[in-house]
Design a protein around this motif. Sequence first.
Motif: not given
Lengths: 78, 541
Positions: A3-4, A7, B98, B101-102, B105-106, B134, B137, B141
């Motif tokens: 996913i990363f 994006f 990470l 980053q997550w 982005i979200f 997703m 992931e 997370m």
Amino acid sequence: MSIFEEFEEKNRLLKLQKDYENGVIKEQDLSEIQKNELFQLYNEQIKDLEEEIERSKITLKMYKNKISKKMEKMKKNN
Amino acid sequence: MSEYNGKKSNSRENTVSLDEKIQLFEDFCHTGEKIIGNTVYKGYPIGQWAIQIRKRVKKFYNGDTPRAHFSVEQLRKLSQLGILKKQIDSTIDEKIELLIQWKTIFPDVELTKVSPPEKILKKYATSKEVYERMVEEYKRMQRYYTYLSERKSRGKLTSVQISRCKEANLKPEVFGYPRSIEDFAQKYKISNKEASRIIEEYKEIDNFVRLYRNGKLKKEDISLAKSMIRSYVDIDQHIYSQNYEKLIEDLYGERSELELYSSKGMQEVIKLLTDKQRKALIKRYGLENGNHKIYSIIAEEEDATQKGISFLVTTALNRIRNNPENFEKIFVFSRIEQNSQVTNERIIIERFKEDLDKSNIILKSVSNSENDFSQTYYSKKLEYVRKILSIFDDEKLIEETNEDGINEIEEVSATEDMNIDELKLSLRTQNCLKRLGFFTVGELLEKMGEFIDDEEKVDKFLVDLRGCGKKSAIEIKNKLKSIGLKFGAESQGVDLNLVRRKRDELKEKLTKIKEREQQAQDLLEKYDELLGENKKEKKHN
């Protein structure tokens, strides 16, 4: 692709577009792949903008209808 | 290889050679699953092994250890299996990065829920496959969050790691809040948690305040808003205006809209009280020295009883409140609100005009107010007055509207919608094209479309146009080239300039439409306000 990575890929394209538009990269310095990628990106943006414009036109029309009705009401009240 | 019983013991691990470990890695890879830090396979902690091996390899290549504990062949196999790749991201710093980053982005995907938030993830996922990845992931997370929280509670995170988590606003109840939120909380005297929630929910403080003023704030937030947002602002900017505000609140309660009052006006009103009432009121609210006092202390100073002082203050407040003239002396816009009972717009406008001049002077005096709400909301109040005055001008927007409702928007023409006139050709050439039925560039291109990549055919086509000679043909071709069109070999392949121009034109068009939308919305609000007042007055009648 994770996913990363997906994006990040999108961000990379946007950065390329920004650099091209700011003159950091010239068209003649772009590779064929980069040109095609940018071309695709522009087309996607054009499509999104056209849809957004259509939606906004509908909203605007709705507002104006409402305003006309309010105007009539105001005149009646006075 | 002996079976591992799950107990941590160095001697146990040492009995498993690197080759045996590699064999286990290979077997595990056939299962199709990923190796992560806590992966256990056949009772062996292969996840931990992978981490250790990576560290050792890294140390060797960095020159930290002189001796390699692996052969070239082993290294090759490990690399093939993906053991040496960064995806086995098990270090704390990697986890933190990470998570950050997550979150970047979200930002609206909360990681504290038990199960993945389906709707929000689907918003980002473009396909089912992406959605499933997703979800995976997301679960990863979640595990990282839990892990970091545990380590923090056991004091096993460094201060650098904690401040990194803090600034990225990762689980603030665990790591603390970023400085911006702490400052905000301090400024409005609320807790960090409340500040964080307000900023997250309302994005900007203005939105929060606007909703409060319009009575549209959520119930649970109203009491918080009351403690944060001032109802009154002093146009004279008295040094102890906060104390005056307290007095006014006790007199007239809290207002739904920001009210401008005059502390000088208030002082005039207080002068009309009896000596004893005046002294008691001034001391009770600290109007002269900023120190408000309790009844017992005032009683001691004035050689009276507590009850007596309380009675004096109450009667003073009642006396002020019961005299309507005092209201006008204290509040700046009170005359406007009283006058809004009149239905005739012209009369409203005339009365507003007088106060508008005064308001302009007032605006300057509050521009330096320390309370940033006052400037914003005073400006809005003034804007309301101006709206009433400008309402006749804005009605033109409606008069310009025809049945279609959108004709008056200047359509920014894209290249194909361009009129032939806009090419600024010579009159002869222009007339020639129009006679042949070409009124836009698009119509001309449509005809030429089949052979646009063959420049000779384009030339022939243009020359063959009836009434159009060689000179006109060259003129047309040059003009078309000047607006970005390409012929022959140039027309093949990608034309970035053209698409870029089209994109920019559409962007400009969208901006103009949005501006009109906003104007229409503002006008609608004005009408709503006026109609609202008229309704009140009908009820009154």
